[in-house]
Structure formats: structure tokens, C-alpha cells
Design an enzyme around this catalytic site. Structure first.
Site, PDB file in Angstrom:
ATOM      1  N   ARG A   9       0.717  -1.186  -0.045  1.00 22.91           N
ATOM      2  CA  ARG A   9      -0.091  -0.043  -0.037  1.00 22.91           C
ATOM      3  C   ARG A   9       0.741   1.335  -0.022  1.00 22.91           C
ATOM      4  NH1 ARG A   9      -2.035   0.820   6.348  1.00 22.91           N
ATOM      5  NH2 ARG A   9      -0.164  -0.693   7.138  1.00 22.91           N
ATOM      6  N   SER A  36      -5.430   4.669   6.108  1.00 18.78           N
ATOM      7  CA  SER A  36      -4.827   3.180   6.132  1.00 18.78           C
ATOM      8  C   SER A  36      -4.215   2.930   4.772  1.00 18.78           C
ATOM      9  CB  SER A  36      -6.093   2.303   6.381  1.00 18.78           C
ATOM     10  OG  SER A  36      -6.090   2.111   7.706  1.00 18.78           O
ATOM     11  N   GLU A  57     -19.455   2.965   0.016  1.00 21.25           N
ATOM     12  CA  GLU A  57     -18.250   2.420  -1.104  1.00 21.25           C
ATOM     13  C   GLU A  57     -19.055   2.445  -2.461  1.00 21.25           C
ATOM     14  OE1 GLU A  57     -18.930   0.961   1.739  1.00 21.25           O
ATOM     15  OE2 GLU A  57     -17.098   1.230   2.782  1.00 21.25           O
ATOM     16  N   PHE A  82     -14.433  -4.384   0.893  1.00 26.81           N
ATOM     17  CA  PHE A  82     -15.500  -3.447   0.792  1.00 26.81           C
ATOM     18  C   PHE A  82     -15.866  -3.037  -0.654  1.00 26.81           C
ATOM     19  CE2 PHE A  82     -14.060  -2.310   5.136  1.00 26.81           C
ATOM     20  CZ  PHE A  82     -14.955  -3.525   5.735  1.00 26.81           C
ATOM     21  N   HIS A 108      -5.401  -3.736   1.937  1.00 26.11           N
ATOM     22  CA  HIS A 108      -5.564  -4.813   3.154  1.00 26.11           C
ATOM     23  C   HIS A 108      -6.125  -6.157   2.238  1.00 26.11           C
ATOM     24  CE1 HIS A 108      -4.643  -1.328   5.500  1.00 26.11           C
ATOM     25  NE2 HIS A 108      -5.026  -2.067   6.427  1.00 26.11           N
ATOM     26  N   ASP A 116      -7.763  -8.605  12.151  1.00 20.20           N
ATOM     27  CA  ASP A 116      -8.969  -7.909  12.140  1.00 20.20           C
ATOM     28  C   ASP A 116     -10.305  -9.272  11.855  1.00 20.20           C
ATOM     29  OD1 ASP A 116      -8.740  -5.457  12.339  1.00 20.20           O
ATOM     30  OD2 ASP A 116      -8.457  -4.765  10.255  1.00 20.20           O
ATOM     31  N   ARG A 166      -1.825  -5.043   3.407  1.00 19.49           N
ATOM     32  CA  ARG A 166      -1.525  -4.159   4.757  1.00 19.49           C
ATOM     33  C   ARG A 166       0.048  -4.101   5.087  1.00 19.49           C
ATOM     34  NH1 ARG A 166      -1.312  -4.246  10.189  1.00 19.49           N
ATOM     35  NH2 ARG A 166      -2.074  -2.482  11.092  1.00 19.49           N
TER      36      ARG A 166
END
Lengths: 313, 276
Positions: A9, A36, A57, A82, A108, A116, A166
Site C-alpha cells: 500500500r 490506512s 463504497e 469492501f 488490505h 481483524d 497491509r
């Protein structure tokens, strides 16, 4: 020897910042995850060309479609799970059916959102995006390649999906290495078996190469950063010249890179294939390293898969 | 384009209604009800309001129209044909294999359609995006989007309503075809959306309520929207589903059903009189 570690990222953030300086049409959108996803690196430098759409989104993808219709090159950014999941219909019907110049960045991805848990581990995005007509699907292997991929997608027309991780992972490619969308990079030549991988797990394949070499097995290692369009020439040559294939991706084993390779080979050059990935299940929380060991994403697992596929030759 | 009088617009509206029933009858399927309710809205938009060039569909300065309720494409195809985008004779190819007039509009098939649509709830987000691009490029064009009232049950619309107001997109004009019916029945019985105007106002929109079949009111509403600065405008147009064809009016069953040949003749008789 220690190797530099960076999350892919970061490469996305760096790529966006460079695009901001060179291409005034580049617009970045995020859905409340700018820190993030690293889209805030762009936002801090080019605030007039950054729009936070909030936790919405579907609206973000639709807004990106409109920006593309207005001649802009929008990058719609949020977590992979998402955007590829929740906004799939918007991506399908508005973006891909209309063949709009929308770039979608999923952060991620894979097992890198470890702690998570299953809700945030995007394992289906590669398959979901790959099945869409007009879509390009790119899974960079390290932060340097991620930056190149980000810049490259701005230079081609049409919908593109970029997947990032991530966690910090090894940076093993170089700035001067060749990168082109749709062109696989053969990182190691080999004649007994070919390992085709995408994303940070390519590095594990390189480690497996060295372990296999000690066992007298010559493994070709292919970095298939572009899952769609697949570099068919490189895959068919690998099948022809090695006669055995292993695929590995941080994703559900069905429908992704392994599926793409298998679909091609079964029609053209049927050879034994071992497909590595998540075996049709949801995962659990844990560090990415723990999950890699538990669910089979290490060099040791690749070596074992190579032995299995060689036994089927 | 010459600006037609209200009398002329009335004639065009009648021809558009005839097109809608003829097209859907020839196709044997399609959506006449929610097309007939939007005839005045679309006719005024294409013949009086929008700055566009039917012979130059990629003119960069054009106003953009997005049909969020994609199933109502018969009314848009008819208005486009009558405005000069393509021959009126082509309307009869609706839904036929190989046609440019897809069952839900495809921008790849038919030049002049800005974006493909048919999955509900997406048009306002797209209008917001193109409106943002206009602001960034310091262009004056506007973005219009037609939505159904049943369509407002889609959550994405309410996300997009926030976005339009948040970014002060006064170049966005939403139009709600408030005919009160959806496939399963009355909108209020299926999943109520009232009080609709209050909801839009609460989302910081300039809200205009009109009779969507009164040409003068429709035209005035578009002018009011255009003159409104600093916030987006919505025209909530009270309409009648199936308007203009007596046996289709206010009948949910005509949402997605084509008239048979007898029904078509009856509809044309009503529109033009027996002698036709």
C-alpha cells in the site's frame, strides 16, 4: 542478510503522489480509510483533487464513474473486501459495462489484515474482479512494483483493479526492473516445474526456489502480477517446458489466478497443476505470519506442493 | 435547436406516448408505465432545457442526462429520436436482437446515452461525479438525473444525496418521477418513502414540488433549479404511472408489460382519436 520491508500500500501512495505531479487529471477518492490506504499521501499534497466520500463504497464507485465520464482518471480507494464485495454491482454495471476509465484500489487484501479477522480479509476480490468483462486485475508483489502498477494503470484506458497488502513484506524487485501490464516477469528460470504466483507471496516462491535447488529440483518462478489479462504465452511456455505447474495466491483457491491458469491449460496444454490458496473457507484472526503458517502460504508449503505436482507428472 | 412552444411540446408529448406503446407492443415486452409518467419531464428536458447537440454526441460542453431508472428507456429513446439523435423508424427495433436500443440503455450500443443503466440506484452518484469534473474543469455544463420513486428505496441514492449536498453540487439536478407505484404495488405499501420532500430538504437539497404533467410547471422547475446556487436541486414531480392511456393509468401491472395489438390500437385511438 536482511531485506527491506514495506507494505505494498505504500507503493500505491507513492505512485499516487507521482501521478499527482505528472497528471492533472488524476483524482483520488476514498471511503474514510485514507490513512490506512495511503491515499492521504496524495490528499496532503493535492487536496483539491482528493474527495472523501465517507463510508459509502457504492456511492464512491458511482462518483468515480461520473468523474471518468467527465474526462478524469479517478482512483476509488478503500479496503479490498469492501470495494470488490459491497460495490460489485456498481463496478459491474456502471463501470465495466460502460467500459469507463475507473481505477479501483483494494487495500488490505489477502491475509494481511490478519488481526481483524475474516470480515476484513479479502480473499474473493481477485475472482470477483476477474470475472468482469473489460476489467484488468493487478496484484503487485512488493512496494516497488505497486508504485509502478499504480502509475501504469493511469496510462491505459479502462477499468483496472489493483490489490494491495497491509503488512510490510519484502521489497525484492528493483526500480529498473521491467514492468508492463499483462506481461509476466520470469524471476527464475527452471525446467522441472513452474510456480506461478501473484502478490507478496511471490517472495515465498523465490525462497522455495532455493530450497528446491538444494534438492536438485529446477523450479521456474513466475511473477504473474497481472491476473487479467493473463500472460498466456508465459504460462503455455512454462507448461510446455516444465510439464508441471503450481499456482499460489493469497485468495480463495477458486476463480482467481489458479483458476485462470487452469482454464488456459486445460484447453491448450493439460499438465498437472497444484493450486494453492485458501481452501474454500473463511479464515480467522491472527498475525499474517501465523496465518501464513497455519493456512499454507510459506516457502515450505510451496516446496511440498511442488513435490506433489512432480509426483503426478 | 429551435425552442418549441408549449403547444408544439404538447404535440411532441403525444407522439412520444404513441412511440412508447408502439415500441413496447412491437417488442412484446418492456416498461410502458414508468415511461409514460415521465413523458413531459423528458420532453421538456430534451427540447427546452438541455444544452446539447444531437449531431455531436461527444460535444464536451453538453449538459449530461443520466437515466437512473434505466427501465424507462422507451421514453428516452423516443425523445432522443424526435430530437434528432437517430431515425424515429429505429424505435421499433427496441429489444430486438442486434438493436442499438437495448432493453435497458447501453452507452456502448447507442451514442448519446451517457452511461449504461438498469441496476437501480446508481444514477445520482454518477451525476455527482460528472458534476465534480465540471467544477474541477471550470465548465458550466449541468448534470440531470431521472429517478423513480420506488428506486429511492435503494440505499445508494441516500449516500449520493449526501455527497451532492456535501460538495455543494449546484450543477446537479435530480428529478423524481413520483408516480406512486412500483412492481409489487403502491410505493407506500411496499416500502414507504413519504414524506419525500421533507427528506430531500433534510439532506440539504433545494426541493421543488410540481405536477409532472404540466409543461409550464416542468419548465419553470428546471429554470428554478438552474438559478439555484450553492446547493443541488431536486424536482419532485407528481405523476401518473401510465399517463395518457386510460387503461394503463395508475395500474401497477403496466410497469413491465407490453400492450397486445388490440390494446395498442385502443391506446393509439385514445391519443389521436378514432379517425387515426
Amino acid at each position: 542478510m536482511s531485506i527491506k520491508m514495506l507494505p505494498t500500500r505504500d507503493g500505491y501512495g507513492n505512485g499516487l503522489v507521482e501521478l499527482g505531479a505528472t497528471n492533472p487529471d488524476v483524482i483520488v477518492l476514498d471511503a474514510d480509510l485514507a490513512k490506512s490506504t495511503r491515499s492521504d499521501w496524495f490528499a496532503n499534497k493535492y487536496p483539491d483533487r482528493f474527495f472523501d466520500i465517507g463510508i459509502a463504497e457504492q456511492d464512491m464507485v458511482g462518483t468515480a464513474a461520473g468523474l471518468a465520464l467527465g474526462g478524469k482518471i479517478p482512483f476509488a480507494t478503500t479496503y479490498a473486501v469492501f470495494v470488490a464485495g459491497r460495490a460489485w454491482d456498481q463496478i459491474r454495471t456502471t463501470v465495466c459495462y460502460s467500459d469507463l476509465n475507473v481505477k479501483i484500489a483494494g487495500a488490505h487484501g489477502g491475509i494481511s489484515a490478519g488481526g481483524d479477522g475474516a470480515t476484513h480479509q479479502s480473499l474473493e476480490d481477485i475472482a470477483l474482479m476477474r470475472v468482469l468483462p473489460n476489467m484488468h486485475v493487478i496484484v503487485p508483489c512488493d512496494a516497488i512494483e505497486a508504485k509502478k502498477a499504480t502509475i501504469a494503470v493511469a496510462g491505459i484506458h479502462g477499468p483496472c483493479y489493483l490489490r494491495f497488502a497491509r503488512e510490510a513484506t519484502p521489497v525484492f524487485t528493483a526500480e529498473e526492473d521491467f514492468f508492463a501490464i499483462g506481461k509476466a516477469n520470469v524471476l527464475q528460470n527452471g525446467s522441472d516445474v513452474a510456480v506461478i504466483a501473484c502478490g507478496p507471496v511471490v517472495y515465498e516462491a523465490l525462497l522455495a526456489h532455493d530450497q528446491l535447488k538444494e534438492m536438485g529440483i529446477s523450479a521456474r518462478i513466475i511473477n504473474m502480477h497481472t491476473v487479467k489479462p493473463l500472460d498466456e504465452e508465459v504460462v503455455l511456455a512454462a507448461a510446455q517446458e516444465t510439464g508441471a505447474i503450481v499456482t499460489i495466491e493469497e485468495a480463495q483457491v477458486y476463480g482467481g489466478l489458479g483458476g485462470a491458469v487452469a482454464e488456459l491449460l486445460v484447453k491448450n496444454k493439460p499438465v498437472p497443476v497444484e493450486m494453492m490458496g485458501v481452501m474454500d473457507t473463511f479464515l480467522e484472526c491472527g498475525t499474517p505470519e501465523e496465518l501464513a503458517v497455519k493456512y499454507g502460504f510459506t516457502a515450505k508449503d510451496i516446496v511440498a506442493a511442488v513435490k506433489r505436482v512432480l509426483a503426478r507428472k | 435547436m429551435n425552442s418549441p412552444s408549449l403547444e408544439k411540446l404538447t404535440e411532441i408529448c403525444r407522439d412520444v406516448r404513441a412511440d412508447i406503446v408502439k415500441m413496447t407492443a412491437a417488442a412484446g415486452s418492456g416498461h410502458p408505465g414508468g415511461s409514460l409518467s415521465a413523458v413531459e419531464l423528458m420532453t421538456v428536458l430534451y427540447f427546452k432545457v438541455m444544452n446539447h447537440r444531437p449531431n455531436q454526441v461527444d460535444w464536451p460542453e453538453r449538459d449530461r442526462f443520466f437515466l437512473s431508472k434505466g427501465h424507462a428507456c422507451p421514453v428516452v429513446y423516443s425523445v432522443m429520436a424526435r430530437a434528432g439523435y437517430f431515425p424515429v423508424e429505429e424505435l421499433i427495433t427496441l429489444r430486438k436482437c442486434g438493436t442499438r436500443l437495448q432493453g435497458h440503455p447501453s452507452c456502448k450500443a447507442l451514442p448519446g446515452i451517457e452511461v449504461s443503466s438498469g441496476s437501480l440506484g446508481q444514477g445520482l452518484s454518477i451525476a455527482n461525479g460528472v458534476a465534480l469534473a465540471a467544477k474541477l474543469n471550470k465548465k458550466d455544463f449541468r448534470a440531470y438525473v431521472l429517478m423513480g420513486d420506488g428506486e429511492l428505496q435503494e440505499g445508494q441514492i441516500w449516500e449520493a444525496m449526501m455527497t451532492s449536498a456535501h460538495y455543494k453540487l449546484d450543477n446537479v439536478c435530480a428529478i423524481v418521477d413520483y408516480n406512486g407505484l412500483q412492481i409489487d404495488g403502491d410505493v407506500e405499501a411496499v416500502m414507504g418513502i413519504a414524506p419525500l420532500a421533507q427528506k430531500w430538504r433534510a439532506f440539504n437539497w433545494h426541493t421543488i414540488e410540481i405536477d409532472g404533467h404540466d409543461l409550464a410547471q416542468v419548465l419553470a422547475a428546471f429554470e428554478e433549479a438552474k438559478a439555484t446556487k450553492g446547493k443541488p436541486s431536486v424536482i419532485i414531480a407528481k405523476t401518473i404511472k401510465g399517463k395518457g392511456i386510460s387503461f394503463m393509468e395508475n395500474v401497477a401491472g403496466w410497469h413491465g408489460k407490453a400492450p397486445n395489438s388490440e390494446e395498442l390500437q385502443k391506446a393509439l385511438d385514445e391519443l389521436y382519436g378514432r379517425e387515426n
